[in-house]
Design an enzyme around this catalytic site. Structure first.
Site: not given
Length: 904
Positions: A213, A423, A513
């Site tokens: 991202e 995990d 972004h």
């Protein structure tokens, strides 16, 4: 026996989503119809037609294309079965009947390709129901891996060229993966260091983030920078627990009640059993919940430095076996069986229980941010930020957000988990938490609360090679490091949430972004510097630019540009070109020009702070970063462009010819196109200051007074980016500036003489009083970088450029700086005469009477300020660049303060 037709009618109809309906084109008696495929079955097609034109149900469909108007997607000779007009939507729904078994097969092929892609059809169904199986260690051998890859290639027709490429040793993956065929790479970036003041984590720590991202690492870094400037985040671990919850079944409710009583009365036996199974896991608490004839039991453990998922499962199984063997013959309990998991552990699921009781490590991070840092780094004010965060919390309540009112903890958790071998399924509960921001004495206090971080620094995926490196980078590899790891994660979550909520408050979130993420605009590159680019800067009045030839830049570039050339790639810098111009009036000609593409101010500041960190001075870096505003770089990329855009005739008289300007915030492109000055006298003579003739020095200072008189006391100045003399800011930065001075003196005592260092010490002893004296003296527009790098003479006439640091301050500052670079060959009496002549010229230009003693005293203070603000920075960078002028400049600084400092 059922007929084929009846089988077809029994086939269910498949419907396409309205947003993904394949296109339809069909022809009927030379009329064409366009629509979308709504559904399909073995009986035929359902089609939706737009518009009012309706096909004829009595006529056949000659040709129909499904998905694409190509032969591979074509069917012929089909029959219209139904037509229904929907007047409310202005659509027509039609059904087309499949006439034969061959058409059914053809239709299935086409629809499969359209819906799933051609490779699915080519691959067909799996011919083998199971993967190739190999026992034992050979499961991880090269032939076994290749067999699995070939099996999946044959089944899917996917070439799988990149998946098998891996640096992992397959034999080391036992316990991590089964049916191994390769690995997937995720890019890893490191954040800017965040200062942590924890119990287990202390100092500046850069954090690895594995993500695809864009803007994520940059956003964390911005928040980390703000936290570090504010003195760091306080981090504290307040809890550690891992939960397992088996489920026991009895025949009756009374049996379940008796079983609950037995469990609650035998905690010591269960605790002993856990100790016999593990030297790490400790049983802390057992809680029971009855529903009908079943008993849910929650076992709460501490697990040391492991996440403890598998460890506690084994311990819980041993306890369940103990309970079963102890109660299975007890008639009052009527025991039947147990399940190792009853779904009350909160394992890998978002739930409220984890907030209350915790699962994993509970940790908090907190920072106090002054308004100054909020505005300068996060570009938001506290009042607006507090309003947004308060309303956002109500939004969380309205939608019933179970993971807590945080902005995006999950981004940090997922990125760190992937980078460090945690995990990944535990991102659910580990991302639970909230951020609270409150006002406090004109500042804000931000707290991140994470009650259930399921993390480990040993076991699991932590020993995979890259993950091992990332944990090692954090100082979190091995036993005894889990709490440190938790504190780092909490501080990073705090950094990201502060940055993100600030960006959403000021609407910078989308811009970031767009710039760094998926839809980034085209960035400017060196290849775009062409004739078209120069034409856009100059315009059409000068004629048509037919070519541009780069030339060697013979001059010294600016210090900032040279530093960035050494340390960064990019287009910023100073370039020399010869433009070929076809002028209708004057014919073809060549024009030598210089193009300056500027660094953004934040890049300069961040680079300087990073340079100090590289020298190992973390505290000094933080102090200077917090006080960077006094160094003059803020808005420097805009200031010089604003000066050159000025229409003031005096400014234009002493500036070079400016041919074009660009200030493009979207592309972060700030450029100046100007005449080539390299043929002028004293051009870029910064390292040859001794070459300046005494008459030319005097003439330059006289012309300087004309500029200064124009803007005396700030008159005629319409420049928004030019600031005044900042006494409060300088006073606040005193500690950082003196620490920098001491640091440089310790490193380069050969340059900073004992006399000069003593005068600097006295200057700082009375720092605020000296600054107030300077503030109360006459002020004017100062170039603030007035030295032979940035000025030259055109037949005796002064030309000044590089105005990026200009500000309002004492006129003596520019005079002093110029003399520091040029008076190497002058005697003391000549220096006194130069300064006295400059003062008299300034009196004539301004009409102000200037007392010589006071004037000279203020000049000495400006020399000391120049050494503090400018020469200190040059000394820091001297490890990267050879500044040949520094010995002369420091020597001249000592001479000037000895001559004019009233202490003398």
């Amino acid at each position: 026996m059922a007929t084929k037709a009846s089988k077809r009618r029994a086939t269910p109809r498949s419907y396409f989503h309205a947003g993904r309906q394949p296109s339809i084109l069909f022809f009927q008696n030379q009329r064409s119809f366009i629509g979308a495929l709504s559904d399909v079955s073995l009986e035929g097609l359902g089609i939706v037609l737009e518009g009012s034109v309706i096909p004829d149900i009595s006529m056949p469909v000659d040709v129909i294309y499904i998905g694409k108007a190509e032969d591979a997607f074509k069917m012929e000779s089909m029959r219209l079965a139904t037509i229904r007009r929907d007047y409310s939507t202005d659509r027509t729904h039609i059904g087309i009947q499949v006439e034969s078994e061959s058409q059914i097969e053809r239709l299935q092929q086409i629809v499969t390709i359209v819906a799933e892609g051609p490779r699915v059809l080519e691959a067909g169904a799996f011919t083998e129901r199971k993967l190739p199986f190999v026992r034992g260690k050979e499961h991880y051998s090269g032939p076994a891996i290749e067999d699995r890859l070939n099996w999946i290639r044959n089944a899917t027709h996917a070439p799988l060229k990149n998946l098998p490429r891996s640096n992992l040793n397959p034999y080391s993956l036992m316990g991590n993966i089964e049916n191994y065929v390769g690995s997937v790479e995720i890019p890893v970036g490191v954040t800017s260091p965040v200062l942590i003041n924890g119990t287990y984590a202390k100092g500046h720590i850069s954090v690895p983030i594995a993500t695809s991202e864009g803007a994520l690492v940059s956003s964390i870094s911005r928040g980390a920078y703000a936290i570090s400037l504010a003195g760091g985040a306080i981090t504290r671990v307040f809890r550690q627990t891992m939960v397992r919850s088996p489920l026991f079944f009895c025949e009756t409710i009374d049996g379940a009640l008796n079983l609950e009583r037995w469990i609650n009365n035998h905690f010591h036996l269960l605790s002993q059993k856990v100790q016999s199974m593990s030297s790490v896991a400790k049983l802390q608490l057992v809680k029971t919940f009855i529903f009908s004839s079943s008993v849910h039991v929650q076992f709460y453990y501490s697990t040391g430095d492991a996440a403890g998922q598998n460890m506690t499962t084994v311990c819980t199984w041993a306890c369940c076996e103990l309970i079963q063997s102890s109660v299975q013959d007890d008639r009052s309990i009527q025991y039947e069986f147990y399940s190792i998991e009853g779904n009350m552990s909160g394992d890998k699921k978002s739930n409220i229980q984890n907030f209350i009781m915790g699962r994993g490590i509970g940790v908090m991070a907190e920072v106090t941010l002054p308004e100054k840092i909020l505005r300068r780094i996060l570009r938001v004010d506290s009042e607006k930020l507090l309003r947004v965060i308060a309303s956002a919390e109500s939004g969380c309540l309205m939608i019933g957000m179970t993971n807590g009112p945080n902005v995006n903890f999950s981004n940090v958790i997922a990125g760190i988990f992937a980078a460090t071998g945690q995990d990944l399924a535990c991102v659910h509960e580990s991302s639970a938490g909230f951020i609270k921001i409150r006002g406090y004495k004109g500042q804000i206090v931000a707290t991140a609360y994470l009650p259930s971080l399921v993390i480990g620094t040993v076991g699991g995926g932590t020993m995979l090679p890259a993950q091992h490196d990332c944990l090692d980078m954090l100082g979190c590899l091995g036993s005894g490091k889990a709490f440190r790891f938790a504190e780092i994660i909490a501080a990073t979550c705090l950094a990201l949430d502060l940055s993100t909520v600030s960006a959403t408050t000021t609407n910078e979130f989308v811009k970031a972004h767009e710039k760094l993420g998926r839809n980034r605009p085209e960035s400017f590159s060196r290849s775009q510097i062409d004739a078209k680019f120069f034409q856009s800067m100059i315009g059409s009045k000068a004629g048509k630019i037919t070519g541009c030839e780069p030339r060697q830049l013979t001059s010294n570039q600016s210090i900032i540009t040279k530093l960035f050339d050494k340390t960064r790639s990019g287009v910023s810098g100073i370039y020399r070109y010869t433009l070929s111009i076809n002028d209708p009036e004057n014919g073809a000609r060549e024009l030598p020009v210089v193009l300056k593409i500027k660094n953004v101010d934040t890049d300069i500041i961040e680079f300087g702070v990073a340079l100090i960190r590289l020298l190992g001075e973390e505290q000094l870096a933080d102090r200077l970063a917090a006080s960077a505003g006094v160094l003059g770089f803020s808005e420097s990329h805009l200031r010089e462009i604003e000066v050159y855009a000025s229409t003031d005739p005096i400014m234009r008289q002493y500036s070079p010819q400016i041919l074009g300007l660009i200030a493009d915030e979207e592309r972060q492109l700030y450029a100046i196109l100007m005449e080539d000055l390299s043929d002028l006298d004293y051009y870029s003579s910064v390292s040859e200051g001794h070459s300046w003739d005494t008459k030319d020095i005097a003439s330059t200072l006289e012309q300087l007074t004309h500029l200064q008189s124009r803007y005396w006391a700030g008159a005629n100045l319409n420049l928004k980016t030019v600031s005044g003399f900042q006494v409060p800011e300088l006073v606040e930065a005193r500690a950082a500036l003196w620490q920098l001075t001491e640091f440089n003196h310790d490193r380069r005592a050969d340059l900073i003489s004992p006399d000069l260092f003593g005068r600097l010490r006295r200057f700082f002893d009375q720092f605020e009083a000296n600054l107030v004296r300077m503030k109360n003296y006459h002020q004017t527009l100062s170039h603030n970088d007035f030295n032979p790098r940035n000025l030259c003479l055109r037949q005796g006439k002064l030309v000044v450029y590089d105005w990026e640091l200009c500000k309002i301050q004492n006129p003596q500052y520019d005079c002093a700086e110029f003399l520091l670079y040029t008076l190497k060959q002058a005697s003391d009496s000549e220096i006194r005469t130069m300064v006295d002549d400059y003062r008299k010229s300034l009196e004539v230009a301004t009409g102000q009477e200037l007392d010589s003693v006071e004037f000279n005293s203020i000049l000495a203070l400006n020399v000391l300020l120049f050494v503090t603000l400018r020469l200190n920075l040059y000394l820091l960078a001297s490890g990267l660049l050879d500044f040949a002028f520094l010995p002369d400049v420091y020597d001249n600084a000592s001479r000037l303060v000895q001559l004019f400092d009233p202490v003398s």
